[in-house]
Design a protein around this motif. Sequence first.
Motif, PDB file in Angstrom:
ATOM      1  N   ARG A   1     -16.191  -7.836   8.185  1.00 50.19           N
ATOM      2  CA  ARG A   1     -14.758  -7.883   7.904  1.00 50.19           C
ATOM      3  C   ARG A   1     -14.424  -7.304   6.536  1.00 50.19           C
ATOM      4  O   ARG A   1     -15.092  -7.596   5.561  1.00 50.19           O
ATOM      5  CB  ARG A   1     -14.258  -9.323   8.013  1.00 50.19           C
ATOM      6  CG  ARG A   1     -14.417  -9.889   9.427  1.00 50.19           C
ATOM      7  CD  ARG A   1     -13.922 -11.313   9.532  1.00 50.19           C
ATOM      8  NE  ARG A   1     -14.629 -12.177   8.594  1.00 50.19           N
ATOM      9  CZ  ARG A   1     -14.085 -13.258   8.025  1.00 50.19           C
ATOM     10  NH1 ARG A   1     -12.827 -13.585   8.261  1.00 50.19           N
ATOM     11  NH2 ARG A   1     -14.799 -13.995   7.209  1.00 50.19           N
ATOM     12  N   LYS A   2     -13.390  -6.457   6.513  1.00 52.26           N
ATOM     13  CA  LYS A   2     -12.904  -5.831   5.274  1.00 52.26           C
ATOM     14  C   LYS A   2     -14.056  -5.212   4.475  1.00 52.26           C
ATOM     15  O   LYS A   2     -14.104  -5.299   3.255  1.00 52.26           O
ATOM     16  CB  LYS A   2     -12.152  -6.846   4.414  1.00 52.26           C
ATOM     17  CG  LYS A   2     -11.005  -7.539   5.111  1.00 52.26           C
ATOM     18  CD  LYS A   2      -9.793  -6.666   5.150  1.00 52.26           C
ATOM     19  CE  LYS A   2      -8.603  -7.452   5.707  1.00 52.26           C
ATOM     20  NZ  LYS A   2      -7.444  -6.617   5.933  1.00 52.26           N
TER      21      LYS A   2
ATOM     22  N   GLU B   1     -13.594   0.250   1.921  1.00 48.12           N
ATOM     23  CA  GLU B   1     -12.288   0.664   1.408  1.00 48.12           C
ATOM     24  C   GLU B   1     -12.103   2.148   1.644  1.00 48.12           C
ATOM     25  O   GLU B   1     -12.994   2.958   1.408  1.00 48.12           O
ATOM     26  CB  GLU B   1     -12.170   0.373  -0.086  1.00 48.12           C
ATOM     27  CG  GLU B   1     -10.796   0.718  -0.634  1.00 48.12           C
ATOM     28  CD  GLU B   1     -10.645   0.421  -2.110  1.00 48.12           C
ATOM     29  OE1 GLU B   1      -9.632   0.854  -2.678  1.00 48.12           O
ATOM     30  OE2 GLU B   1     -11.536  -0.219  -2.689  1.00 48.12           O
TER      31      GLU B   1
ATOM     32  N   GLU C   1      -7.109   0.957   1.273  1.00 52.38           N
ATOM     33  CA  GLU C   1      -7.024  -0.111   2.275  1.00 52.38           C
ATOM     34  C   GLU C   1      -8.432  -0.483   2.734  1.00 52.38           C
ATOM     35  O   GLU C   1      -9.293   0.384   2.889  1.00 52.38           O
ATOM     36  CB  GLU C   1      -6.200   0.386   3.470  1.00 52.38           C
ATOM     37  CG  GLU C   1      -5.925  -0.670   4.516  1.00 52.38           C
ATOM     38  CD  GLU C   1      -5.089  -0.115   5.669  1.00 52.38           C
ATOM     39  OE1 GLU C   1      -5.062  -0.785   6.721  1.00 52.38           O
ATOM     40  OE2 GLU C   1      -4.488   0.973   5.525  1.00 52.38           O
ATOM     41  N   ARG C   2      -8.668  -1.769   2.943  1.00 54.00           N
ATOM     42  CA  ARG C   2      -9.985  -2.232   3.388  1.00 54.00           C
ATOM     43  C   ARG C   2     -10.000  -2.325   4.914  1.00 54.00           C
ATOM     44  O   ARG C   2      -9.016  -2.740   5.527  1.00 54.00           O
ATOM     45  CB  ARG C   2     -10.338  -3.567   2.752  1.00 54.00           C
ATOM     46  CG  ARG C   2     -10.432  -3.454   1.225  1.00 54.00           C
ATOM     47  CD  ARG C   2     -11.309  -4.525   0.617  1.00 54.00           C
ATOM     48  NE  ARG C   2     -12.705  -4.378   0.965  1.00 54.00           N
ATOM     49  CZ  ARG C   2     -13.568  -3.570   0.321  1.00 54.00           C
ATOM     50  NH1 ARG C   2     -13.161  -2.829  -0.678  1.00 54.00           N
ATOM     51  NH2 ARG C   2     -14.828  -3.519   0.678  1.00 54.00           N
ATOM     52  N   HIS C   3     -11.145  -1.914   5.497  1.00 48.56           N
ATOM     53  CA  HIS C   3     -11.262  -1.850   6.959  1.00 48.56           C
ATOM     54  C   HIS C   3     -12.478  -2.628   7.452  1.00 48.56           C
ATOM     55  O   HIS C   3     -13.515  -2.669   6.782  1.00 48.56           O
ATOM     56  CB  HIS C   3     -11.388  -0.389   7.409  1.00 48.56           C
ATOM     57  CG  HIS C   3     -10.206   0.443   7.050  1.00 48.56           C
ATOM     58  ND1 HIS C   3      -9.066   0.484   7.820  1.00 48.56           N
ATOM     59  CD2 HIS C   3      -9.971   1.250   5.985  1.00 48.56           C
ATOM     60  CE1 HIS C   3      -8.182   1.289   7.255  1.00 48.56           C
ATOM     61  NE2 HIS C   3      -8.708   1.758   6.138  1.00 48.56           N
ATOM     62  N   ASP C   4     -12.324  -3.198   8.649  1.00 49.73           N
ATOM     63  CA  ASP C   4     -13.447  -3.850   9.325  1.00 49.73           C
ATOM     64  C   ASP C   4     -14.389  -2.785   9.870  1.00 49.73           C
ATOM     65  O   ASP C   4     -13.953  -1.714  10.308  1.00 49.73           O
ATOM     66  CB  ASP C   4     -12.967  -4.707  10.494  1.00 49.73           C
ATOM     67  CG  ASP C   4     -12.133  -5.896  10.061  1.00 49.73           C
ATOM     68  OD1 ASP C   4     -12.092  -6.201   8.858  1.00 49.73           O
ATOM     69  OD2 ASP C   4     -11.520  -6.531  10.945  1.00 49.73           O
TER      70      ASP C   4
END
Length: 197
Positions: free
Chosen positions: A156-157, A160, A164-167
């Motif tokens: 999770r997260k 970056e 924006e942070r991504h899974d």
Amino acid sequence: MFTLPLGDTAQLRPLEPWHAQEFLAHIDRARPHVDPWIPWATFSTDRASATAVLQRYADKQAGDAARIYGIWLDGTLVGGVMFTRFDSASGVCEVGCWLEAAGEGRGLVTRACRALLDWAFAERGMSRAEWWVRAGNTRSVEVARRLGMTRDGVLRKHTEYRGERHDIEVWSVLTEEWPPRRRHPREEYPFPRSRPN
């Protein structure tokens, strides 16, 4: 240098620093399609930066830590596959891919990744191959499924990208789950065979 046919007029070949201009032209065509999913595509913006990306993989290949291959269709570079990580000591590698729109719908990435995984398991004795994919990249997830991979979970997260942070989904296949490849007796293995110690 080897060339592995992927069917019809498609080929898998090593992607090396001397391909930088061709690689840059390809990335420029592919950028709108792959940039949301593959951040390193943004790093190749001119010949010098494209050369640097390919040189980084050449250096890693020399250290047996990564490899990169191009997919050519009708003589034009349209995508590629790679070992983004290759750790023979732990027996774990990670496979990745990218493709511009002109190469889609032909099964090229799946066939190319199968060749990489055949070599990793049969020739190099890897125990586990991973596939890391940003959540929401359905085309990449479908390739993982076609390769018989299992979804291990979500980081999770994890990554970056553009503020924006991504899974990140992690998929994998184990050597005992990988089916042996049935080759014609005269077909050459796509990568150099390991030398005995």
